[in-house]
Scaffold this motif. Sequence first.
Motif, PDB file in Angstrom:
ATOM      1  N   MET A   1       0.872  -0.971  -0.167  1.00 59.64           N
ATOM      2  CA  MET A   1      -0.205   0.116  -0.121  1.00 59.64           C
ATOM      3  C   MET A   1       0.857   1.356   0.081  1.00 59.64           C
ATOM      4  SD  MET A   1      -3.158  -0.077   2.672  1.00 59.64           S
ATOM      5  CE  MET A   1      -4.398  -1.057   2.585  1.00 59.64           C
ATOM      6  N   ALA A   2       1.926   1.198   0.797  1.00 53.39           N
ATOM      7  CA  ALA A   2       2.870   2.453   0.711  1.00 53.39           C
ATOM      8  C   ALA A   2       3.477   2.760  -0.486  1.00 53.39           C
ATOM      9  CB  ALA A   2       3.807   2.148   2.137  1.00 53.39           C
ATOM     10  N   ILE A   3       3.851   1.739  -1.075  1.00 53.41           N
ATOM     11  CA  ILE A   3       4.499   1.824  -2.554  1.00 53.41           C
ATOM     12  C   ILE A   3       3.551   2.314  -3.318  1.00 53.41           C
ATOM     13  CG2 ILE A   3       5.467   0.810  -4.239  1.00 53.41           C
ATOM     14  CD1 ILE A   3       6.866  -1.103  -2.132  1.00 53.41           C
ATOM     15  N   THR A   4       2.464   2.059  -3.316  1.00 53.78           N
ATOM     16  CA  THR A   4       1.328   2.407  -4.443  1.00 53.78           C
ATOM     17  C   THR A   4       1.118   3.927  -4.062  1.00 53.78           C
ATOM     18  OG1 THR A   4       0.427   0.035  -4.567  1.00 53.78           O
ATOM     19  CG2 THR A   4      -1.007   2.082  -5.208  1.00 53.78           C
ATOM     20  N   SER A   5       0.899   4.239  -2.676  1.00 58.38           N
ATOM     21  CA  SER A   5       0.700   5.806  -2.203  1.00 58.38           C
ATOM     22  C   SER A   5       1.686   6.479  -2.802  1.00 58.38           C
ATOM     23  CB  SER A   5       0.465   5.585  -0.854  1.00 58.38           C
ATOM     24  OG  SER A   5       0.414   7.019  -0.244  1.00 58.38           O
ATOM     25  N   ALA A  25      -5.974  11.453  -8.008  1.00 59.57           N
ATOM     26  CA  ALA A  25      -4.631  10.716  -7.805  1.00 59.57           C
ATOM     27  C   ALA A  25      -4.329  11.086  -6.404  1.00 59.57           C
ATOM     28  CB  ALA A  25      -3.624  10.739  -8.662  1.00 59.57           C
ATOM     29  N   GLY A  26      -4.392  12.395  -5.929  1.00 60.55           N
ATOM     30  CA  GLY A  26      -4.053  12.808  -4.474  1.00 60.55           C
ATOM     31  C   GLY A  26      -4.979  12.312  -3.663  1.00 60.55           C
ATOM     32  N   VAL A  27      -6.389  12.102  -3.718  1.00 62.55           N
ATOM     33  CA  VAL A  27      -7.264  11.800  -2.821  1.00 62.55           C
ATOM     34  C   VAL A  27      -6.944  10.039  -2.673  1.00 62.55           C
ATOM     35  CG1 VAL A  27      -9.754  11.065  -2.706  1.00 62.55           C
ATOM     36  CG2 VAL A  27      -8.743  13.316  -3.511  1.00 62.55           C
ATOM     37  N   CYS A  28      -6.737   9.398  -3.779  1.00 59.62           N
ATOM     38  CA  CYS A  28      -6.467   7.825  -3.670  1.00 59.62           C
ATOM     39  C   CYS A  28      -5.148   7.818  -2.974  1.00 59.62           C
ATOM     40  CB  CYS A  28      -6.432   7.331  -4.978  1.00 59.62           C
ATOM     41  SG  CYS A  28      -7.964   7.173  -5.857  1.00 59.62           S
ATOM     42  N   ALA A  29      -4.185   8.427  -3.151  1.00 61.67           N
ATOM     43  CA  ALA A  29      -2.964   8.247  -2.546  1.00 61.67           C
ATOM     44  C   ALA A  29      -2.918   8.917  -0.907  1.00 61.67           C
ATOM     45  CB  ALA A  29      -1.762   9.494  -3.122  1.00 61.67           C
ATOM     46  N   THR A  30      -3.799   9.678  -0.678  1.00 64.01           N
ATOM     47  CA  THR A  30      -4.065   9.945   0.619  1.00 64.01           C
ATOM     48  C   THR A  30      -4.910   8.800   1.554  1.00 64.01           C
ATOM     49  OG1 THR A  30      -4.278  12.312   0.323  1.00 64.01           O
ATOM     50  CG2 THR A  30      -5.298  11.584   2.399  1.00 64.01           C
ATOM     51  N   PHE A  31      -5.596   8.184   0.649  1.00 65.32           N
ATOM     52  CA  PHE A  31      -6.471   7.092   1.119  1.00 65.32           C
ATOM     53  C   PHE A  31      -5.462   5.962   1.331  1.00 65.32           C
ATOM     54  CE2 PHE A  31     -10.911   8.697   0.146  1.00 65.32           C
ATOM     55  CZ  PHE A  31     -10.852   9.491   1.368  1.00 65.32           C
ATOM     56  N   ALA A  33      -2.377   5.739   1.760  1.00 65.59           N
ATOM     57  CA  ALA A  33      -1.163   6.487   2.959  1.00 65.59           C
ATOM     58  C   ALA A  33      -1.850   6.140   4.356  1.00 65.59           C
ATOM     59  CB  ALA A  33      -0.875   7.844   2.818  1.00 65.59           C
ATOM     60  N   ILE A  34      -3.112   6.778   4.374  1.00 69.89           N
ATOM     61  CA  ILE A  34      -4.093   6.289   5.811  1.00 69.89           C
ATOM     62  C   ILE A  34      -3.993   4.840   6.152  1.00 69.89           C
ATOM     63  CG2 ILE A  34      -6.073   6.494   6.874  1.00 69.89           C
ATOM     64  CD1 ILE A  34      -6.583   9.180   5.426  1.00 69.89           C
ATOM     65  N   GLY A  35      -4.371   3.955   5.206  1.00 70.05           N
ATOM     66  CA  GLY A  35      -4.408   2.589   5.358  1.00 70.05           C
ATOM     67  C   GLY A  35      -2.826   1.854   5.483  1.00 70.05           C
ATOM     68  N   ALA A  36      -2.259   2.515   4.934  1.00 72.70           N
ATOM     69  CA  ALA A  36      -0.777   1.928   5.078  1.00 72.70           C
ATOM     70  C   ALA A  36      -0.204   2.117   6.512  1.00 72.70           C
ATOM     71  CB  ALA A  36       0.216   2.506   3.897  1.00 72.70           C
ATOM     72  N   ILE A  37      -0.281   3.509   6.982  1.00 73.35           N
ATOM     73  CA  ILE A  37       0.073   3.758   8.054  1.00 73.35           C
ATOM     74  C   ILE A  37      -0.769   3.286   9.471  1.00 73.35           C
ATOM     75  CG2 ILE A  37       0.516   5.588   9.579  1.00 73.35           C
ATOM     76  CD1 ILE A  37       1.165   7.482   7.334  1.00 73.35           C
ATOM     77  N   THR A  38      -1.907   3.510   9.203  1.00 73.92           N
ATOM     78  CA  THR A  38      -2.721   3.018  10.354  1.00 73.92           C
ATOM     79  C   THR A  38      -3.528   1.554  10.320  1.00 73.92           C
ATOM     80  OG1 THR A  38      -4.799   3.692   9.516  1.00 73.92           O
ATOM     81  CG2 THR A  38      -3.642   5.328  10.817  1.00 73.92           C
ATOM     82  N   GLY A  39      -3.546   1.138   9.322  1.00 80.27           N
ATOM     83  CA  GLY A  39      -4.087  -0.305   9.113  1.00 80.27           C
ATOM     84  C   GLY A  39      -5.484  -0.158   9.062  1.00 80.27           C
ATOM     85  N   TRP A  40      -5.988   1.029   8.933  1.00 82.61           N
ATOM     86  CA  TRP A  40      -7.552   1.467   8.614  1.00 82.61           C
ATOM     87  C   TRP A  40      -8.134   1.676   7.355  1.00 82.61           C
ATOM     88  CZ3 TRP A  40     -10.368   6.152   7.716  1.00 82.61           C
ATOM     89  CH2 TRP A  40     -11.524   5.778   7.836  1.00 82.61           C
TER      90      TRP A  40
END
Length: 73
Positions: A1-5, A25-31, A33-40
Motif C-alpha cells: 500500500m505504501a509503495i502504491t501511495s 490521484a491525490g485523494v487515492c494516494a491519501t487514502f 497512505a492512511i491505510g498503510a500507516i494505521t491499518g484502517w
Amino acid sequence: MAITSVFLTAVSLSSLNQPWCAIPAGVCATFLAIGAITGWCPTQLVLSREDPTPVNTFGYDEARQPIDIHSRP
C-alpha cells in the motif's frame, strides 16, 4: 500500500497542470497512505454490519466458513 501511495503521489504531483487527473490521484494516494500507516481502511465507513453466516443445509465446508484441513471425520 505504501509503495502504491508513493507512486500515486508522484503521478498527482507530475500532473498538477491537469486537475482532472491530479485531484483523484491525490485523494487515492491519501487514502492509501492512511491505510498503510494505521491499518484502517476508509471503505469501512460504508460497509454494513456483518450478518452472521448461515449454516449450509448440506453440511459441506464452504469458503465462507473456516475450513480446518487437519481434522478428519
